[in-house]
Each structure stands twice: as C-alpha cells, then as structure tokens.
Motif scaffolding. Structure first.
Motif, PDB file in Angstrom:
ATOM      1  N   LYS A 126       0.841  -1.193   0.000  1.00  0.00           N
ATOM      2  CA  LYS A 126       0.000   0.000   0.000  1.00  0.00           C
ATOM      3  C   LYS A 126       0.878   1.245   0.000  1.00  0.00           C
ATOM      4  N   VAL A 127       0.420   2.249  -0.734  1.00  0.00           N
ATOM      5  CA  VAL A 127       1.087   3.552  -0.748  1.00  0.00           C
ATOM      6  C   VAL A 127       0.102   4.601  -0.258  1.00  0.00           C
ATOM      7  N   GLY A 128       0.527   5.388   0.697  1.00  0.00           N
ATOM      8  CA  GLY A 128      -0.278   6.504   1.175  1.00  0.00           C
ATOM      9  C   GLY A 128       0.207   7.790   0.543  1.00  0.00           C
ATOM     10  N   ALA A 129      -0.709   8.722   0.309  1.00  0.00           N
ATOM     11  CA  ALA A 129      -0.352  10.013  -0.276  1.00  0.00           C
ATOM     12  C   ALA A 129      -1.213  11.101   0.346  1.00  0.00           C
ATOM     13  N   SER A 130      -0.598  12.215   0.717  1.00  0.00           N
ATOM     14  CA  SER A 130      -1.347  13.338   1.292  1.00  0.00           C
ATOM     15  C   SER A 130      -1.350  14.493   0.311  1.00  0.00           C
ATOM     16  N   ALA A 131      -2.440  15.272   0.327  1.00  0.00           N
ATOM     17  CA  ALA A 131      -2.662  16.220  -0.769  1.00  0.00           C
ATOM     18  C   ALA A 131      -3.098  17.600  -0.292  1.00  0.00           C
ATOM     19  N   SER A 132      -2.984  18.555  -1.219  1.00  0.00           N
ATOM     20  CA  SER A 132      -3.261  19.955  -0.927  1.00  0.00           C
ATOM     21  C   SER A 132      -4.739  20.245  -0.715  1.00  0.00           C
TER      22      SER A 132
END
Length: 520
Positions: free
Chosen positions: A503-509
C-alpha cells in the motif's frame, strides 16, 4: 469593510508559499511580523490572493471603462487588462493590493468576511514551509501551487499502468492541506498531519470493520486556563520503531508524543518558534527536533525533558537525521551541515560546500555516508572520514527538495541489492543515483510539476513519487520504467509505503489522504 496591512501581508505570504517560494515566504513572514497577527489562516482558501487580484482587475477595468454618468469611456470598452498592463493602476499610487481589496469590498462585498477578517482570540495558521517542507527550507509544509491547477495539462496515463478507482481509497476529514503522512511500522495505521492543526490516525487494517476509522489528534495550547486549538500547521510526524508512539511537530513550537490510540502522552516545549522536522532514534528513547530558532534538541521520550539543545546553526535548522542512537546530523538555511553527539558541547564534524540552503539530509542505512540536497541544485555525499564531499552530483536544473536512500545493501534486510539514492526536484524530475560510481542511472520524467516526495518500497524494487501535478507514480528502480500511476484531486505533498510494501499513502493539498492498494 477595511483591509489591514496584516491581512495583505498574510495573503502575500500565502501566495509565496503556494507558488513554491517557500524560503522567501518564511523570510517575508518573519520580517512582516505576521506571526504576531491574529489572522486565522485556516479560513483563507488556497489561491486566495490570485482570485482576489483577478476580481480586483475586473473592478479596475470597470472603474476605468465607465464614466461617472454610466457611459462607456470614449464610447468603447477598454480591452481586458493584463496584470502588467494594469501595473501602474494596481501597484502605483493607488494603494496596491490593499486598494483592490478595498474597491471590491466597497463595491459589492465580494470578499467573504471569513477570507480576510481575523477571528478574535484565535491565532492565524502559518505554513511552515514551508518542508518542507514544506514549507522555509525543510519545514515539511509545502506550497500550494495555483499553477498546478491552472496551467498544467493532465498527463495522459496509459491504461496498463493506471490504478483503477477500486484500488484507491480516499480518506477525507482534514479541513486544510495535508502536508505529511507516515505508516505505522508494524500495522496498517496511517498518520497524517495538516494545516488544520490536527494529526489523524487512519485505521486501514483488514480487521477494521470494512471502513477506515480516524482518530483526530487535536493540537491545542493553554490559553486562559483552557485548551484551545493552536491553529498552526502540523509540520512533521514520525512513528517510533515499534509503532506504539507517534511524535508530531508543529508550527506552534511544540513537539508532542501520542499513543497509537490517539491519546496525548507528552508535550515537549523548549523550542522558541516553529518546529520543522523531528525523528525518533532507532532505540526509541530519544526524539530529535529542528526549529526556526536555529537549534536542534534531543528529548527524552520517557520524561518529555530536553536532554540537550544544540545552538550551532546561524539560521533556521531545516532537517535532522540520526546516524545512530546518540549521533545525528542537521542542516540549515545557513548552508552548513553539523554532525552532533549527545554529551558533546561542539559539533563532531561540520560539512561545508553547498552554496544555498540545505533542504534535507539522510544517512545511508549503514550510517557511513550522509546525503544532502540543496537549493543550489546539487546533491552531495559526505563521509565522516573526510572534510570535503565524496561526490558532488549535478544534474537537476532546479532546487532539490528531498532525497531518500533505498533500503538495500549492507546493514539492510536486502543485502544483495545495491544501494541507490533518489532525489526529487522542482524541475519536475526524479533521479536515481548509483552512489558508488557517483552517476545518475535513471531520470524519471513523467511528472509535470515540482516533485515534493519520493519513497522506496521496503524491498527497494519500487519507488513512489508525488508531485503537485496531482499524480502519484510508481517506478521500477532497476529499469526506471513506470509501473503504476494514480491521479488524485490535489497536489501531492508526501508519499509513503506500508511495512508490507503493498500500500502507498499520499497526502494532498485539497485536504485528502489517498491509499493505493497495489495487491494484484
């Protein structure tokens, strides 16, 4: 409605942040004293200055096109003004941005009060990257870039590599940009930190009853005998090695330790100003932090007391990394790198050679080599055995924001794979380096905006990258080929892999956190 200089300063500060000029934003923020204002930045939407200026131009056009009696000037409308054409009207003798705001407010109140009117008694939210950003230097709070939304064309993603929506879980709850995220090292708990002055822990374990639950870690300060929201960005977070505790750093100047079930265990309060980075040591008994006050601090994680404060930088400290349980490196906008040890009253080593701010530093898994990246567009590799750098790697054409070593080679669980270094740059590329030879082996070029984060999978076979083009790309590190792509709804600040590497987590604007499931 009147517009104060503090409000104008804050809008300019936010615009600098959002446009990628994080260091200029920090300097402007200090010199304009916006930290002493009471503007609640959480109520100011991204790209506010741009939208205000655009509407202001429309009002200026109308004002200069219409006579007092309502007729069109010279019997014809004036051509639409560009910002350059309107320069003398907007920024000449008429009062600049403040005048535009006043014209708008006086005309029809088009600026909602919540955008520019300070909320009494509540400190404004400040971006740290500043990001580390991002944001100044490595304060891991990063700029929201209007250009990412307005000017870049969405990349055409090959259907063979595009991650389908069924494999992407979008987590919503944050009320502002999500600057950072990190997986718990032993379970599928994903921590995220935001400009809404909270961190959150999302439970993505298979046994979490089908949905992702979230724990909200509110960052509060004592005011008048009560706990009130700090309204400051959460700039950094890190799990300890056994996954039982989460440390967070904030623009309010405090580091905090939380239990995995979301309870506040300790508040660490000796920095005088924002904290830009923090890290647990491997043993889990100390936390290391870096701040705008030019110092780094080693904290006793059990007592919450500062064990030692290191005042060796001459400008804000941007990043820190442990070499071992008692020795660490720090970097700064002063262009210096210091290696310090608990109990020593001077640095044990100082590396100089960068010609601009040093944004990030990372020890290789063996602790033998230290990598650094800078606004001078270079990567440098250092050894404790010599004063000058081992390699001076020059290939990027813009600032290098961050770097990561692969979890391969000696002292790792993948000893038979050669070690690599990844660099992420504002030139929209990611580069993979063979450090032994000092050469770039792959240039990864699919992103169309600055790349703020890279992360290797636990086996080192894949690299995830996140950019303000809203895309997360996953690459094969041996071939350099693109194997997975996902386009989200906001610019990507941070990417991270879970411990199993599926799994890859990504945080965004836009306040979202996305989890990509890479299982077949």
């Amino acid at each position: 409605m009147s517009i104060t200089s503090d409000e104008v300063n804050f809008l300019v500060y936010r615009y600098l942040q959002e446009s990628g000029f994080s260091h200029s934003a920090f300097t402007f923020g200090i010199e304009s004293h916006i930290s002493q204002s009471n503007i609640n930045g959480t109520l100011v939407p991204p790209a506010a200055l741009i939208s205000i200026l655009q509407k202001g131009l429309q009002y200026v056009e109308a004002e200069i096109s219409i006579n007092e009696d309502g007729t069109v000037f010279d019997g014809r409308p004036i051509e639409s003004l560009s910002l350059i054409d309107a320069n003398t009207r907007l920024f000449g003798g008429r009062g600049g941005v403040a005048d535009i705001l006043t014209v708008m407010a006086a005309t029809d109140g088009s600026i909602p009060d919540k955008e520019v009117t300070p909320q009494k008694g509540v400190s404004k939210r400040e971006n740290a990257r500043a990001p580390g950003p991002p944001c100044i230097g490595q304060p891991r709070v990063l700029p929201y870039s209007p250009a990412a939304d307005n000017h870049s064309k969405p990349m055409d993603i090959d259907g063979d590599v595009e991650i389908p929506p069924s494999k992407a879980t979008v987590l919503r709850g944050h009320e502002s940009e999500v600057f950072i995220c990190a997986w718990n090292p032993v379970s599928d708990l994903l921590a995220s930190g935001s400009g809404d002055s909270t961190a959150r822990i999302w439970n993505l374990n298979e046994n979490s009853n089908g949905g992702s639950t979230q724990l909200v870690l509110r960052h509060c300060i004592r005011e008048g005998g009560h706990d009130v929201p700090s309204n400051k960005d959460v700039t950094s977070l890190d799990w300890n090695s056994d996954g039982t505790l989460l440390a967070t750093g904030s623009y309010d100047g405090f580091a905090r330790i939380w239990t995995e079930d979301g309870n506040l265990a300790s508040t660490l309060g000796q920095h005088k100003g924002p904290i830009f980075a923090l890290k647990w040591n491997k043993k889990g008994n100390y936390i290391l932090s870096a701040g705008v006050d030019k110092t780094t601090i080693i904290w006793d994680a059990h007592t919450g007391e500062a064990k030692q404060q290191f005042p060796f930088h001459s400008a804000p400290a941007l990043d820190v990394d442990w070499q071992n349980n008692t020795t660490f490196a720090s970097c700064s906008t002063d262009m210096c790198i210091h290696v310090c040890r608990l109990g020593c009253d001077r640095p044990v080593k100082t590396f100089q050679g960068h010609t601009n701010e040093v944004n990030a530093i990372k020890w290789d898994p063996s602790g033998m080599l230290l990598a650094s990246c800078s606004d001078d567009m270079t990567l440098k590799i250092w050894s404790m055995k010599q004063d000058t750098c081992v390699h001076d790697l020059q290939a990027h054409s813009k600032e290098i924001y961050t770097i990561k070593w692969s979890p391969t080679g000696p002292a790792t669980t993948n000893p038979n794979s050669s070690i690599m270094l990844a660099s992420a740059s504002f030139d929209s590329t990611v580069r993979l380096w063979d450090v032994e030879r000092g050469v770039c082996v792959h240039t990864l070029t699919k992103h169309q905006e600055p790349v703020y984060s890279v992360a290797f999978s636990p086996d080192g076979n894949y690299l995830a990258s996140g950019s303000f083009d809203k895309c997360v790309h996953i690459w094969n590190t041996q071939s350099g080929s693109l194997v997975h792509s996902y386009r989200g709804t906001g610019g990507i600040f941070e990417v991270c892999w879970n411990a199993r590497g599926d799994k890859v987590g990504a945080s965004a604007s836009d306040g979202s956190v996305c989890v990509l499931d890479l299982r077949k």
